[in-house]
Design an enzyme around this catalytic site. Structure first.
Site, short mmCIF file in Angstrom:
data_model
loop_
_atom_site.label_atom_id
_atom_site.label_comp_id
_atom_site.label_asym_id
_atom_site.label_seq_id
_atom_site.Cartn_x
_atom_site.Cartn_y
_atom_site.Cartn_z
N HIS A 45 1.60 -10.57 -21.52
CA HIS A 45 1.24 -9.74 -20.37
C HIS A 45 -0.23 -9.38 -20.44
CE1 HIS A 45 5.40 -8.98 -21.60
NE2 HIS A 45 5.66 -9.16 -20.33
N HIS A 63 6.17 -15.38 -16.03
CA HIS A 63 6.13 -16.24 -17.22
C HIS A 63 6.67 -17.64 -16.91
CE1 HIS A 63 5.24 -12.56 -19.25
NE2 HIS A 63 6.42 -12.03 -18.97
#
Lengths: 331, 331
Positions: B219, B57
């Protein structure tokens, strides 16, 4: 085409409008000429610094207009030089008694537009200098260039002359500093995928699933060689050898090291490349004095990266350390 | 797999090593626990602020450790929560008499690791609070979450508590501020392509050439709906309606507006999205007081973006305006 776009013809104007809306206190947008300028420019005692080129390389150059960097950016459409009248109108609006410095990446189309725009502005009595950036070691002469191409290393020219200009340097001094930075700056890049211009709607070139373009230009134009993919460390080692052996950078040197993402590569991978480059420079006795890991000069959504070295001395180190305020921000 | 990677198992450690090498004066890296921490932490009078989650991330959270932001980041492998002992060891090393604040995005795996790590640290007599972020309006309960997911809005929680902590706020006050930010923050995202985890080597899910995943998780997990691609303005209008109607944000409100890139989308496209969102907020009588257009919380190389609103008051505006110094930089 998997892009956020409305009418492809409006891609650049809509992006520029977004930049202006996000920075209402500091930037002015003149739609007729794709012009993004500091709202407080021109100023009497300050040389105005302008960079132009095709769009598609963001944040270069439209997102780095601001205090300590550019006074204005004059972009064309995606991968197209700005028309000469855009250059002329931009130069007129930025004309200060101290003069205007036009920064140009060495692509033939950009040079032509800026040479002509300069002539038109000089006929109006405006003092103009052009400084050409040509940091790419990959190839001499290419599809769109005579001589070497100007790529991500132009960031360092902009930062140094932007800082010097805030300190009050005159036009001759800025040309000296800009040339000095260009002379000690070298870059090479690699593409893992092609980029997709909005107006084309499909990839600009074909690259096989296991191929990479070594020494790619920032418009996806060919570089040194198309070859099979290797791992990250091997790619860095080759980029570094090509760049370091060119100036050359030698043991005892202190450098700025930039890993520049080409648009589609996440920053996690850029730090992985940085790690290897830093280690290999240390092994060569070269000290990294300043680090730059982010996107600086992209090729739309191309996956890939470039590696730039700048040999530092106290003057350049001091200029690169100066503060700046631009559209693109971390927080 | 078109990525810069060596051994996929070393992807996270090599990235962390790169971050540490680029910031030798300010950051310390502890390889045994994937720990990136401020070299001057912990400090006696200051609460230590830690965020952990899976990697992938970036820049969240390992690249936003520094003065005015996080004191440490405790990442797991790509898209995997950190092991509980990483959380425990990180909390021990960051333990200050003022306590430790653990920030957790609301994903079940992360919550478990941090709850257990907290218990272990409390058994050692360390004062610990956990603050959970759950700003994603797309879905309630999902593949990996009970309740709402925590996504890019966590940037604002980190920035606000980071700034308050530098001003000397105690642990209770930081929990109050963090909850307050989370309560006025809402996000929704859209994916145009899937992402490719290095260890998998192929896209995590299938998305047709003309499809997008509306309300995607960070995700790549499903959101509200898979639907045909539309133009950029139509996408913004739907994201904005979903986000604005949730709190709701109403005429007269002043907000921070974030357009967050998911990793593979160039910043040119993000400003195009920003433009429309800003215009549509104005049409609703909502003023954009602060603008954020960049990558803040990505999903590896996924093409896509998210839109976040934060309702501002003078307290939050002041905290968000404070300076900070982190690994990721524009110059």
């Amino acid at each position: 085409m998997k892009k956020f776009v409305n009418d492809p013809k409006q891609f650049v104007p809509e992006m520029l409008e977004g930049i202006a809306l996000a920075n209402p206190d500091t930037l002015t947008y003149v739609p007729e000429y794709n012009l993004i300028m500091r709202s407080d420019a021109p100023r009497d005692g300050k040389v105005s610094i302008v960079q132009g080129s095709g769009s598609g390389h963001e944040p270069a150059h439209v997102m780095i207009v601001g205090k300590g960097m550019l006074d204005a950016a004059c972009p064309g459409d995606v991968f197209a030089a700005p028309p000469m009248d855009y250059v002329y109108e931009t130069t007129k609006r930025l004309a200060s008694p101290a003069g205007v410095l036009l920064l140009v990446n060495n692509y033939t189309g950009d040079r032509m537009a800026f040479d002509m725009g300069r002539e038109m502005a000089e006929a109006d009595g405006i003092r103009v200098e052009i400084l050409t950036v040509d940091d790419d070691v990959a190839v001499k002469d290419s599809l769109y260039t005579i001589g070497r191409r100007g790529v991500a290393g132009n960031f360092f020219v902009i930062k140094a002359v932007g800082a010097a200009s805030e300190r009050g340097a005159d036009l001759d001094e800025l040309v000296r500093i800009g040339k000095k930075v260009n002379d000690v700056t070298r870059t090479m890049g690699v593409a893992l995928t092609a980029c997709t211009p909005p107006a084309k709607g499909s990839p600009l070139f074909e690259l096989g699933a296991d191929e990479m373009e070594f020494g790619v230009g920032i418009h996806g134009e060919p570089g040194r060689e198309r070859r099979p993919m290797t791992n990250a460390d091997a790619i860095v080692d080759e980029l570094l050898e090509a760049v370091a052996s060119d100036l050359p950078y030698a043991s005892g040197d202190r450098v700025a090291l930039m890993i520049n993402g080409l648009g589609g590569t996440p920053i996690s991978e850029l730090y992985l490349l940085y790690r290897r480059a830093h280690q290999q420079l240390a092994a060569r006795g070269i000290t990294v004095g300043r680090s730059y890991v982010n996107e600086y000069c992209t090729s739309l959504d191309m996956a890939g990266a470039s590696l730039t070295l700048v040999r530092l001395d106290d003057e350049l180190d001091g200029l690169l350390a100066e503060p700046a305020e631009v559209a693109i921000r971390v927080f």
